[in-house]
Design a protein around this motif. Structure first.
Motif, short mmCIF file in Angstrom:
data_model
loop_
_atom_site.label_atom_id
_atom_site.label_comp_id
_atom_site.label_asym_id
_atom_site.label_seq_id
_atom_site.Cartn_x
_atom_site.Cartn_y
_atom_site.Cartn_z
N VAL A 112 3.77 0.37 3.64
CA VAL A 112 3.27 1.73 3.50
C VAL A 112 4.46 2.65 3.28
O VAL A 112 5.61 2.26 3.48
N ALA A 113 4.20 3.89 2.87
CA ALA A 113 5.27 4.86 2.62
C ALA A 113 5.54 5.67 3.89
O ALA A 113 4.63 6.31 4.42
N SER A 114 6.76 5.65 4.35
CA SER A 114 7.12 6.40 5.55
C SER A 114 7.08 7.89 5.28
O SER A 114 7.48 8.36 4.21
N GLY A 115 6.63 8.65 6.28
CA GLY A 115 6.64 10.10 6.16
C GLY A 115 8.02 10.68 6.03
O GLY A 115 8.17 11.84 5.63
N ALA A 116 9.06 9.88 6.34
CA ALA A 116 10.44 10.36 6.17
C ALA A 116 10.71 10.77 4.74
O ALA A 116 11.57 11.62 4.47
N GLU A 117 9.96 10.20 3.80
CA GLU A 117 10.11 10.57 2.40
C GLU A 117 9.75 12.03 2.17
O GLU A 117 10.20 12.65 1.21
N ILE B 63 6.07 2.77 12.74
CA ILE B 63 4.84 2.29 12.12
C ILE B 63 5.16 1.52 10.84
O ILE B 63 4.63 0.43 10.61
N THR B 64 6.04 2.10 10.02
CA THR B 64 6.40 1.44 8.76
C THR B 64 7.01 0.08 9.02
O THR B 64 6.65 -0.92 8.38
N ASN B 65 7.94 0.01 9.97
CA ASN B 65 8.60 -1.26 10.26
C ASN B 65 7.65 -2.26 10.91
O ASN B 65 7.71 -3.46 10.63
N GLY B 66 6.78 -1.76 11.79
CA GLY B 66 5.83 -2.65 12.45
C GLY B 66 4.86 -3.28 11.46
O GLY B 66 4.53 -4.46 11.58
N LEU B 67 4.41 -2.49 10.48
CA LEU B 67 3.52 -3.04 9.46
C LEU B 67 4.27 -3.95 8.50
O LEU B 67 3.75 -4.99 8.07
N ALA B 68 5.51 -3.59 8.17
CA ALA B 68 6.31 -4.42 7.27
C ALA B 68 6.55 -5.80 7.88
O ALA B 68 6.61 -6.81 7.16
N ALA B 69 6.67 -5.86 9.21
CA ALA B 69 6.85 -7.15 9.87
C ALA B 69 5.63 -8.04 9.67
O ALA B 69 5.73 -9.27 9.77
N GLN B 70 4.48 -7.42 9.38
CA GLN B 70 3.25 -8.17 9.09
C GLN B 70 2.98 -8.22 7.59
O GLN B 70 1.86 -8.51 7.17
N ARG B 71 4.01 -7.89 6.81
CA ARG B 71 3.96 -7.95 5.34
C ARG B 71 2.95 -6.97 4.75
O ARG B 71 2.31 -7.25 3.74
N VAL B 72 2.78 -5.85 5.40
CA VAL B 72 1.98 -4.74 4.87
C VAL B 72 2.92 -3.55 4.68
O VAL B 72 3.54 -3.08 5.63
N LEU C 164 0.83 -1.21 0.00
CA LEU C 164 0.00 0.00 0.00
C LEU C 164 0.86 1.25 0.00
O LEU C 164 0.42 2.32 0.41
N SER C 165 2.10 1.11 -0.47
CA SER C 165 3.02 2.24 -0.50
C SER C 165 3.04 2.94 -1.85
O SER C 165 3.59 4.04 -1.96
N ARG C 166 2.45 2.33 -2.85
CA ARG C 166 2.53 2.88 -4.22
C ARG C 166 1.26 3.65 -4.55
O ARG C 166 0.16 3.25 -4.17
N PRO C 167 1.39 4.73 -5.34
CA PRO C 167 0.20 5.52 -5.67
C PRO C 167 -0.57 5.03 -6.88
O PRO C 167 -1.65 5.53 -7.17
#
Length: 375
Positions: A343-348, A332-341, A46-49
């Motif tokens: 997302v785009a981090s706001g650091a971008e 948040i990004t890492n926690g969701l990635a650990a569940q294979r979801v 869900l990180s791509r537009p």
């Protein structure tokens, strides 16, 4: 050991087993295999537009036919059929439309023509490639923070306009926040600028918000306004790289030099013409996607009630999500990635409090919500 002896040894293990015991053993093995398969959950990105489904079959057919017919030939540089279709859609002469490789390419070309050596003011956060794109055009980006709720703060933009300002760049709806530009505020702001300052509005996500949100009609009354569109998102044609820009009367000479010198690829031209050929069909398809995304925004909001997570209002498939106290964008990004979801981090965007999520359908939203609650 010889192959024959190994084979005999394999079958000897079954000599002491009754048929019932052997059946139970095989069923248990199969259950283990099924459990292992269920544990292999695929990645939900869900990180791509871009849109996750293919475009309308008529668009696919038109692009495929054009590719097979003209792979060895240069495209129609003028893009006559596609250009005419876009012009008819907006009720303007074809000379006031320029086709290109998506809104980004046309935006960079417009900045080179209008603002090289000067400054471009833009609300921030916005489409993440914008600062680099502006710099490549030989223009210095001047970011201005968004107002409360992610709305464009036109007062702050006005204060940021200086002698070196040559352009204002806006995205509507904005990416990553999903908030559209207020048309009346844009009209007043644009009309107040000196004629040498151009306003460029990127509407790559406007199909998710609906035709009433578009600023395109304002090109009829504002001589320094350009509106850019893309077929990448709502039209689900990101792989074809197609877009266009609308300009006011009197900008025909400028628009003529914004398209790529060798034109747009034949499959892309055919796809654009097919997408716009039947307005009623196009309206139904876009309306279905718009309704789907609106429902998923509401579903996610309900699922997050009572959790530390929150998001502001959005008119697109982008959701700008914030965590609770002590939750950073990275966590948040890492926690969701650990569940294979994914997302785009706001650091971008230089923001350590938010993540951007692009919604899809009900199964994706429910899996996202479960992952957020588990996190």
């Amino acid at each position: 050991m010889s192959p024959r002896r190994r084979l005999l040894g394999y079958y000897r293990q079954f000599e002491a087993l009754s048929p019932e015991e052997d059946s139970r053993r095989l069923r248990a093995r199969r259950e283990q295999e099924k459990s292992a398969e269920l544990a292999r959950v695929g990645v939900l990105d869900l990180s791509r537009p871009d849109w996750h489904e293919p475009p309308d079959p008529e668009i696919v057919n038109a692009a495929t036919f054009a590719l097979r017919r003209s792979l060895n030939r240069y495209p129609d540089v003028a893009g006559s059929a596609a250009l005419a279709a876009v012009a008819e859609r907006h009720g303007v002469p074809a000379a006031r439309v320029a086709l290109g490789h998506g809104a980004g390419q046309l935006l960079q070309a417009a900045l080179r023509e209008l603002a090289t050596g000067g400054e471009a003011v833009l609300p921030w956060p916005s489409w993440s490639p914008l600062p680099a794109l502006i710099s490549r055009a030989g223009v210095r980006p001047v970011p201005v923070p968004l107002g409360p709720g992610g709305v464009v703060d036109f007062g702050s933009l006005e204060r940021a306009v200086g002698d070196a300002t040559r352009a204002i760049v806006l995205c509507s709806p904005n990416d990553p926040t999903g908030v559209p530009v207020d048309g009346e505020a844009l009209r007043s702001f644009t009309a107040s600028l000196r004629p040498s300052v151009s306003v460029l509005v990127d509407e790559a996500l406007v199909e998710f918000a609906g035709p009433d949100v578009s600023c395109a009609p304002l090109v009829e009354e504002l001589p320094n306004l350009l509106v850019l569109r893309s077929f990448s998102k709502g039209w689900a044609m990101a792989g074809l790289r197609g877009g266009y820009v609308l300009g006011p009367a009197g900008d025909e000479e400028l628009l003529a030099v914004l398209s790529p010198g060798q034109g747009v690829a034949s499959p892309t031209l055919a796809a654009i013409a097919a997408a716009l050929e039947d307005p009623a069909r196009a309206a139904r398809r876009l309306g279905m996607r718009r309704a789907l995304i609106a429902a998923e925004r509401e579903r996610l909001a309900r699922a997050l009630e009572g959790t530390p997570f929150s998001s502001g209002p959005s008119s697109s498939h982008a959701v700008w999500l914030r965590g609770g106290e002590g939750m950073s964008a990275a966590s948040i990004t890492n926690g969701l990635a650990a569940q294979r979801v994914l997302v785009a981090s706001g650091a971008e965007w230089g923001d350590d409090d938010h993540v951007r999520i692009t919604l899809r359908d009900r199964p994706a939203t429910e899996r996202l919500a479960a992952a957020l609650r588990a996190f």
